[in-house]
Scaffold this motif. Structure first.
Motif, PDB file in Angstrom:
ATOM      1  N   LEU A 118      52.535  48.079  41.794  1.00 27.85           N
ATOM      2  CA  LEU A 118      53.004  48.445  43.275  1.00 27.85           C
ATOM      3  C   LEU A 118      52.764  47.438  44.067  1.00 27.85           C
ATOM      4  CD1 LEU A 118      53.483  50.736  45.524  1.00 27.85           C
ATOM      5  CD2 LEU A 118      50.827  50.769  45.627  1.00 27.85           C
ATOM      6  N   LEU A 119      51.762  46.463  43.993  1.00 27.16           N
ATOM      7  CA  LEU A 119      51.312  45.563  44.807  1.00 27.16           C
ATOM      8  C   LEU A 119      52.502  44.466  44.733  1.00 27.16           C
ATOM      9  CD1 LEU A 119      47.717  45.358  44.510  1.00 27.16           C
ATOM     10  CD2 LEU A 119      48.963  46.162  46.344  1.00 27.16           C
ATOM     11  N   ALA A 120      53.000  44.092  43.615  1.00 27.50           N
ATOM     12  CA  ALA A 120      54.221  43.161  43.166  1.00 27.50           C
ATOM     13  C   ALA A 120      55.606  43.473  44.032  1.00 27.50           C
ATOM     14  CB  ALA A 120      54.552  43.301  41.798  1.00 27.50           C
ATOM     15  N   LEU A 121      55.552  44.847  44.391  1.00 27.08           N
ATOM     16  CA  LEU A 121      56.645  45.265  45.423  1.00 27.08           C
ATOM     17  C   LEU A 121      56.478  44.957  46.944  1.00 27.08           C
ATOM     18  CD1 LEU A 121      57.511  48.599  43.571  1.00 27.08           C
ATOM     19  CD2 LEU A 121      58.756  46.220  43.196  1.00 27.08           C
ATOM     20  N   LEU A 122      55.257  44.460  47.343  1.00 24.25           N
ATOM     21  CA  LEU A 122      54.987  44.372  48.589  1.00 24.25           C
ATOM     22  C   LEU A 122      54.458  43.137  49.055  1.00 24.25           C
ATOM     23  CD1 LEU A 122      52.625  47.633  48.620  1.00 24.25           C
ATOM     24  CD2 LEU A 122      54.594  47.440  49.675  1.00 24.25           C
ATOM     25  N   GLU A 157      68.091  53.211  49.530  1.00 22.96           N
ATOM     26  CA  GLU A 157      68.414  52.273  50.264  1.00 22.96           C
ATOM     27  C   GLU A 157      67.638  51.234  49.770  1.00 22.96           C
ATOM     28  OE1 GLU A 157      67.494  53.537  54.472  1.00 22.96           O
ATOM     29  OE2 GLU A 157      69.244  54.838  54.605  1.00 22.96           O
ATOM     30  N   PRO A 158      67.922  49.893  50.058  1.00 25.19           N
ATOM     31  CA  PRO A 158      67.234  48.682  49.298  1.00 25.19           C
ATOM     32  C   PRO A 158      65.464  48.604  49.670  1.00 25.19           C
ATOM     33  CG  PRO A 158      69.254  47.891  50.271  1.00 25.19           C
ATOM     34  CD  PRO A 158      69.067  49.571  50.899  1.00 25.19           C
ATOM     35  N   PRO A 172      61.660  57.531  53.147  1.00 25.33           N
ATOM     36  CA  PRO A 172      62.483  56.398  53.282  1.00 25.33           C
ATOM     37  C   PRO A 172      62.379  55.897  54.980  1.00 25.33           C
ATOM     38  CG  PRO A 172      63.853  58.108  53.607  1.00 25.33           C
ATOM     39  CD  PRO A 172      62.570  58.719  52.890  1.00 25.33           C
ATOM     40  N   GLU A 173      61.388  56.701  55.643  1.00 23.98           N
ATOM     41  CA  GLU A 173      61.118  56.082  57.044  1.00 23.98           C
ATOM     42  C   GLU A 173      59.897  55.103  56.790  1.00 23.98           C
ATOM     43  OE1 GLU A 173      62.516  56.772  60.038  1.00 23.98           O
ATOM     44  OE2 GLU A 173      64.076  57.657  59.138  1.00 23.98           O
ATOM     45  N   PHE A 174      59.184  54.971  55.711  1.00 27.45           N
ATOM     46  CA  PHE A 174      58.113  53.952  55.558  1.00 27.45           C
ATOM     47  C   PHE A 174      58.893  52.449  55.547  1.00 27.45           C
ATOM     48  CE2 PHE A 174      55.385  57.391  53.711  1.00 27.45           C
ATOM     49  CZ  PHE A 174      54.325  57.175  54.825  1.00 27.45           C
ATOM     50  N   SER A 211      49.240  44.737  64.990  1.00 30.88           N
ATOM     51  CA  SER A 211      49.656  44.168  66.403  1.00 30.88           C
ATOM     52  C   SER A 211      49.865  42.381  66.705  1.00 30.88           C
ATOM     53  CB  SER A 211      48.902  44.722  67.561  1.00 30.88           C
ATOM     54  OG  SER A 211      47.807  43.909  67.464  1.00 30.88           O
ATOM     55  N   THR A 212      49.080  41.919  65.731  1.00 34.19           N
ATOM     56  CA  THR A 212      49.037  40.362  65.831  1.00 34.19           C
ATOM     57  C   THR A 212      50.378  39.654  65.105  1.00 34.19           C
ATOM     58  OG1 THR A 212      47.815  39.816  63.930  1.00 34.19           O
ATOM     59  CG2 THR A 212      46.487  40.306  66.095  1.00 34.19           C
ATOM     60  N   TYR A 213      51.016  40.513  64.250  1.00 37.36           N
ATOM     61  CA  TYR A 213      52.275  40.054  63.345  1.00 37.36           C
ATOM     62  C   TYR A 213      53.458  40.747  64.039  1.00 37.36           C
ATOM     63  CZ  TYR A 213      48.724  38.926  60.086  1.00 37.36           C
ATOM     64  OH  TYR A 213      47.820  38.153  59.436  1.00 37.36           O
ATOM     65  N   PRO A 214      54.614  40.013  64.080  1.00 36.25           N
ATOM     66  CA  PRO A 214      56.022  40.359  64.555  1.00 36.25           C
ATOM     67  C   PRO A 214      56.389  41.447  63.438  1.00 36.25           C
ATOM     68  CG  PRO A 214      56.140  38.297  63.308  1.00 36.25           C
ATOM     69  CD  PRO A 214      54.556  38.457  63.718  1.00 36.25           C
ATOM     70  N   ARG A 215      57.235  42.592  63.914  1.00 37.36           N
ATOM     71  CA  ARG A 215      57.757  43.447  62.970  1.00 37.36           C
ATOM     72  C   ARG A 215      58.755  42.743  62.044  1.00 37.36           C
ATOM     73  NH1 ARG A 215      58.488  48.729  64.723  1.00 37.36           N
ATOM     74  NH2 ARG A 215      60.048  48.747  62.664  1.00 37.36           N
ATOM     75  N   GLU A 216      58.410  43.306  60.750  1.00 42.71           N
ATOM     76  CA  GLU A 216      59.560  42.689  59.882  1.00 42.71           C
ATOM     77  C   GLU A 216      60.630  43.866  59.675  1.00 42.71           C
ATOM     78  OE1 GLU A 216      59.094  40.202  57.779  1.00 42.71           O
ATOM     79  OE2 GLU A 216      57.142  39.564  58.321  1.00 42.71           O
ATOM     80  N   ASN A 217      61.852  43.265  59.353  1.00 40.13           N
ATOM     81  CA  ASN A 217      62.894  43.978  58.969  1.00 40.13           C
ATOM     82  C   ASN A 217      62.656  45.016  57.760  1.00 40.13           C
ATOM     83  OD1 ASN A 217      64.379  43.418  61.495  1.00 40.13           O
ATOM     84  ND2 ASN A 217      65.219  41.485  60.252  1.00 40.13           N
ATOM     85  N   ARG A 218      63.346  46.133  57.809  1.00 40.57           N
ATOM     86  CA  ARG A 218      63.003  47.017  56.550  1.00 40.57           C
ATOM     87  C   ARG A 218      63.958  46.741  55.583  1.00 40.57           C
ATOM     88  NH1 ARG A 218      62.402  52.993  58.248  1.00 40.57           N
ATOM     89  NH2 ARG A 218      64.324  52.839  59.265  1.00 40.57           N
ATOM     90  N   VAL A 219      65.167  46.379  55.857  1.00 41.51           N
ATOM     91  CA  VAL A 219      66.240  46.048  54.878  1.00 41.51           C
ATOM     92  C   VAL A 219      66.503  44.445  54.773  1.00 41.51           C
ATOM     93  CG1 VAL A 219      66.913  48.424  54.616  1.00 41.51           C
ATOM     94  CG2 VAL A 219      67.958  47.054  56.217  1.00 41.51           C
TER      95      VAL A 219
END
Length: 212
Positions: free
Chosen positions: A135-139, A21-22, A50-52, A204-212
């Motif tokens: 790793l950090l470049a992917l985040l 998954e992407p 992949p649940e992360f 909690s101060t940030y909106p949830r990001e979409n995972r894909v």
């Protein structure tokens, strides 16, 4: 799913089927690249569950090195809060208590490969250092970092001085390693709870990001 769900082979198979998954595939590729550089086979450097959140992670949780239950032969082959071991369950329980959704984070290890002893050697630490910026470049979305254990803490501090231009300028929280040995230290449970609560409060101060 419940804590220790990865004790069930069907659960593990279903998770491995999602590794393309992407949101998680770039970390699988990185793990396999690290494995090849170490002379290991694909999967010997465990993959994130992949649940992360993967590339959409709002926090990086950095630990020490893979434990036995992350092994593809003796465990799930995954870095997962649902592994069948006390460290994973301790994080799982603390995240739930703090209201931290683990689908917002990514777990990784300072030394991504299995080490010969419980504590990584000096060579392990030196060899692992070039992989942290990769790793950090992917985040691109991270808003905070949680360092669990002395190895993660010390190596992050070192990178903060030597890799300054490639380190994220975000809050960094520090707690003890969730292993039984880490928890045996003075006030460890309280310090782990406090660090996770601070991370949860920040996210909690940030909106949830979409995972894909």
């Amino acid at each position: 799913m419940p804590a220790r769900a990865n004790r069930l082979s069907a659960v593990v198979r279903a998770k491995h089927a999602r590794l393309s998954e992407p949101h998680i595939a770039p970390f699988v590729a990185l793990a396999d690249e690290i494995a090849a550089a170490r002379g290991l086979t694909p999967g010997e450097v465990p993959y994130p569950d992949p649940e992360f959140a993967g590339t959409a992670a709002q926090a990086l949780v950095l630990l020490q090195s893979p434990g036995p239950k992350t092994s593809k032969t003796t465990g799930s082959g995954l870095l997962s809060l649902e592994n069948d071991d006390p460290s994973a369950q301790r994080c799982y329980d603390e995240y739930r208590r703090a209201g931290l959704d683990w689908h917002q984070v990514l777990h990784w290890n300072t030394v991504p490969w299995p080490t010969a002893s419980t504590d990584p050697s000096g060579k392990d630490l030196r060899d692992a250092r070039p992989w942290l910026p990769r790793l950090l470049a992917l985040l691109p979305e991270i808003k905070a970092v949680l360092l669990l254990g002395r190895v993660a803490r010390d190596e992050w501090r070192r990178a903060a001085t030597t890799e300054l231009t490639r380190m994220p300028l975000v809050p960094v929280f520090i707690g003890p390693h969730p292993s039984q040995r880490g928890m045996a230290r003075a006030n460890a449970k309280e310090r782990l709870s406090d660090a996770i609560e601070k991370l949860a409060g920040t996210l909690s101060t940030y909106p949830r990001e979409n995972r894909v």
